[in-house]
Design a protein around this motif. Structure first.
Motif, PDB file in Angstrom:
ATOM      1  N   GLU A 175       7.370  -5.790   8.224  1.00  0.00           N
ATOM      2  CA  GLU A 175       6.049  -5.028   8.969  1.00  0.00           C
ATOM      3  C   GLU A 175       5.133  -6.226   9.465  1.00  0.00           C
ATOM      4  O   GLU A 175       4.453  -6.442   8.974  1.00  0.00           O
ATOM      5  N   ARG A 176       5.655  -6.592  10.705  1.00  0.00           N
ATOM      6  CA  ARG A 176       4.839  -7.665  11.378  1.00  0.00           C
ATOM      7  C   ARG A 176       3.504  -7.191  11.694  1.00  0.00           C
ATOM      8  O   ARG A 176       2.549  -7.817  11.544  1.00  0.00           O
ATOM      9  N   ALA A 177       3.179  -5.757  11.834  1.00  0.00           N
ATOM     10  CA  ALA A 177       1.863  -5.513  12.096  1.00  0.00           C
ATOM     11  C   ALA A 177       0.925  -5.616  11.038  1.00  0.00           C
ATOM     12  O   ALA A 177      -0.225  -6.060  11.100  1.00  0.00           O
ATOM     13  N   ARG A 178       1.459  -5.451   9.690  1.00  0.00           N
ATOM     14  CA  ARG A 178       0.551  -5.711   8.664  1.00  0.00           C
ATOM     15  C   ARG A 178       0.357  -6.971   8.214  1.00  0.00           C
ATOM     16  O   ARG A 178      -0.878  -7.368   7.992  1.00  0.00           O
ATOM     17  N   TYR A 179       1.349  -7.730   8.792  1.00  0.00           N
ATOM     18  CA  TYR A 179       1.160  -9.387   8.536  1.00  0.00           C
ATOM     19  C   TYR A 179       0.185  -9.718   9.713  1.00  0.00           C
ATOM     20  O   TYR A 179      -0.845 -10.658   9.380  1.00  0.00           O
ATOM     21  N   LEU A 180      -0.017  -9.197  10.918  1.00  0.00           N
ATOM     22  CA  LEU A 180      -1.012  -9.687  11.683  1.00  0.00           C
ATOM     23  C   LEU A 180      -2.353  -9.204  11.223  1.00  0.00           C
ATOM     24  O   LEU A 180      -3.586  -9.969  11.360  1.00  0.00           O
ATOM     25  N   GLN A 181      -2.693  -8.126  10.623  1.00  0.00           N
ATOM     26  CA  GLN A 181      -3.671  -7.661  10.086  1.00  0.00           C
ATOM     27  C   GLN A 181      -4.303  -8.626   9.342  1.00  0.00           C
ATOM     28  O   GLN A 181      -5.615  -9.099   8.985  1.00  0.00           O
ATOM     29  N   ALA A 182      -3.478  -9.343   8.213  1.00  0.00           N
ATOM     30  CA  ALA A 182      -3.618 -10.257   7.233  1.00  0.00           C
ATOM     31  C   ALA A 182      -3.812 -11.476   7.878  1.00  0.00           C
ATOM     32  O   ALA A 182      -5.049 -12.387   7.516  1.00  0.00           O
ATOM     33  N   PHE A 183      -3.041 -11.956   9.014  1.00  0.00           N
ATOM     34  CA  PHE A 183      -3.693 -13.142   9.548  1.00  0.00           C
ATOM     35  C   PHE A 183      -4.946 -13.387  10.295  1.00  0.00           C
ATOM     36  O   PHE A 183      -5.811 -14.379  10.003  1.00  0.00           O
ATOM     37  N   TRP A 184      -5.423 -12.183  10.855  1.00  0.00           N
ATOM     38  CA  TRP A 184      -6.834 -12.163  11.099  1.00  0.00           C
ATOM     39  C   TRP A 184      -7.911 -12.400  10.225  1.00  0.00           C
ATOM     40  O   TRP A 184      -9.095 -12.678  10.530  1.00  0.00           O
ATOM     41  N   LYS A 185      -7.330 -11.807   8.941  1.00  0.00           N
ATOM     42  CA  LYS A 185      -8.457 -12.229   7.850  1.00  0.00           C
ATOM     43  C   LYS A 185      -8.546 -13.775   7.382  1.00  0.00           C
ATOM     44  O   LYS A 185      -9.446 -14.204   6.585  1.00  0.00           O
ATOM     45  N   LEU A 186      -7.664 -14.531   8.048  1.00  0.00           N
ATOM     46  CA  LEU A 186      -7.677 -15.836   7.480  1.00  0.00           C
ATOM     47  C   LEU A 186      -7.615 -17.010   8.715  1.00  0.00           C
ATOM     48  O   LEU A 186      -7.741 -17.973   8.534  1.00  0.00           O
ATOM     49  N   VAL A 187      -8.084 -16.468  10.043  1.00  0.00           N
ATOM     50  CA  VAL A 187      -8.165 -17.176  11.040  1.00  0.00           C
ATOM     51  C   VAL A 187      -9.456 -18.157  10.843  1.00  0.00           C
ATOM     52  O   VAL A 187     -10.422 -17.803  10.583  1.00  0.00           O
ATOM     53  N   ASN A 188      -9.036 -19.486  10.912  1.00  0.00           N
ATOM     54  CA  ASN A 188      -9.905 -20.704  10.890  1.00  0.00           C
ATOM     55  C   ASN A 188     -10.710 -20.814  12.192  1.00  0.00           C
ATOM     56  O   ASN A 188     -10.265 -21.754  12.962  1.00  0.00           O
ATOM     57  N   TRP A 189     -11.679 -20.283  12.474  1.00  0.00           N
ATOM     58  CA  TRP A 189     -12.349 -20.193  13.823  1.00  0.00           C
ATOM     59  C   TRP A 189     -12.872 -21.652  13.782  1.00  0.00           C
ATOM     60  O   TRP A 189     -12.961 -22.133  15.280  1.00  0.00           O
ATOM     61  N   ASP A 190     -13.555 -22.423  13.052  1.00  0.00           N
ATOM     62  CA  ASP A 190     -14.145 -23.671  13.371  1.00  0.00           C
ATOM     63  C   ASP A 190     -12.969 -24.643  13.857  1.00  0.00           C
ATOM     64  O   ASP A 190     -13.086 -25.413  14.665  1.00  0.00           O
ATOM     65  N   PHE A 191     -11.735 -24.343  13.284  1.00  0.00           N
ATOM     66  CA  PHE A 191     -10.507 -25.345  13.822  1.00  0.00           C
ATOM     67  C   PHE A 191     -10.246 -24.853  15.154  1.00  0.00           C
ATOM     68  O   PHE A 191     -10.009 -25.625  15.885  1.00  0.00           O
ATOM     69  N   VAL A 192     -10.169 -23.604  15.412  1.00  0.00           N
ATOM     70  CA  VAL A 192      -9.773 -23.145  16.904  1.00  0.00           C
ATOM     71  C   VAL A 192     -10.910 -23.821  17.860  1.00  0.00           C
ATOM     72  O   VAL A 192     -10.516 -24.305  18.733  1.00  0.00           O
ATOM     73  N   SER A 193     -12.198 -23.577  17.397  1.00  0.00           N
ATOM     74  CA  SER A 193     -13.357 -24.145  18.155  1.00  0.00           C
ATOM     75  C   SER A 193     -13.052 -25.885  18.593  1.00  0.00           C
ATOM     76  O   SER A 193     -13.429 -26.223  19.618  1.00  0.00           O
ATOM     77  N   SER A 194     -12.653 -26.430  17.394  1.00  0.00           N
ATOM     78  CA  SER A 194     -12.747 -27.916  17.511  1.00  0.00           C
ATOM     79  C   SER A 194     -11.249 -28.452  18.529  1.00  0.00           C
ATOM     80  O   SER A 194     -11.573 -29.635  18.634  1.00  0.00           O
ATOM     81  N   GLN A 195     -10.536 -27.385  18.841  1.00  0.00           N
ATOM     82  CA  GLN A 195      -9.494 -27.691  19.829  1.00  0.00           C
ATOM     83  C   GLN A 195      -9.842 -27.557  21.249  1.00  0.00           C
ATOM     84  O   GLN A 195      -9.036 -27.898  22.233  1.00  0.00           O
ATOM     85  N   LEU A 196     -11.014 -26.697  21.548  1.00  0.00           N
ATOM     86  CA  LEU A 196     -11.373 -26.694  22.882  1.00  0.00           C
ATOM     87  C   LEU A 196     -11.678 -27.899  23.413  1.00  0.00           C
ATOM     88  O   LEU A 196     -12.026 -28.823  22.905  1.00  0.00           O
ATOM     89  N   ARG A 197     -11.385 -27.829  24.908  1.00  0.00           N
ATOM     90  CA  ARG A 197     -11.561 -28.943  25.561  1.00  0.00           C
ATOM     91  C   ARG A 197     -12.919 -29.025  26.041  1.00  0.00           C
ATOM     92  O   ARG A 197     -13.586 -28.155  26.325  1.00  0.00           O
TER      93      ARG A 197
END
Ligand SMILES: [Fe+2]
Length: 192
Positions: free
Chosen positions: A170-192
């Protein structure tokens, strides 16, 4: 200099209940380690032995490329996750998301559609193009934006080994879980 398996940036139980310790043991301890070992077996005694993992990915083909790209993609994926739940992006990243997608919920929806549409094994990415714009893209198997012009910001591993223990197929359920764990500080740190 052999490529190293990076330590997880959190404990093996830290992502529960969304991603179990069993999955992390298997995914990091077995799958990711196997890709690192496969890279090292192929570069030992060659001039590639001196290169960074990024340069090996950019400069190889065939089975070495596949192992190196998988090693790099997984190292990036672990950094995209964090046990602290409930965050939303902020600052420059939030502004850019709102400008391009409307809001973070619309980004999630578009990302999920792309991730669900990956047939078989692959990866779903948020990337930043050289002109600064954001885009959602997917890659098949080991492929990675690292070999192109765009900067990876966020990735979700949609190989079945990433979620089968916790969510079966069930990939859709995994994706729901994924969004609860996204490290937005890391994502921000990768912006150019
Ligand atoms: Fe994986």
């Amino acid at each position: 200099m052999p490529v190293q398996l990076p330590e997880l940036p959190y404990s093996r139980t830290a992502l529960q209940p969304h991603i179990s310790a069993e999955t992390l043991d298997l995914h990091h301890g077995r799958h990711h380690r196997a890709y690192v070992d496969a890279v090292n077996a192929r570069i030992a005694g060659t001039e590639m032995d001196e290169l960074s993992l990024e340069d090996i990915v950019r400069g190889s083909q065939g089975s070495l490329f596949e192992a190196a790209a998988q090693a790099w993609n997984h190292a990036f994926f672990w950094q995209c996750l964090h046990p602290r739940a409930g965050d939303d992006p902020h600052g420059a990243l939030a502004e850019r998301i709102n400008l391009q997608f409307g809001d973070v919920q619309k980004l999630r929806e578009e990302f999920n559609r792309a991730a669900m549409a990956v047939f078989g094994s692959g990866w779903a990415w948020l990337v930043q193009h050289p002109d600064g714009t954001l885009a959602i893209t997917t890659t098949r198997n080991a492929n990675t934006p690292l070999t192109g012009d765009s900067t990876p910001l966020l990735v979700c591993d949609v190989w079945e080994h990433a979620y089968y223990s916790d969510y079966r197929n069930e990939r859709a359920r995994y994706l729901q879980a994924f969004w609860k764990l996204v490290n937005w500080d890391f994502v921000s740190s990768q912006l150019r």
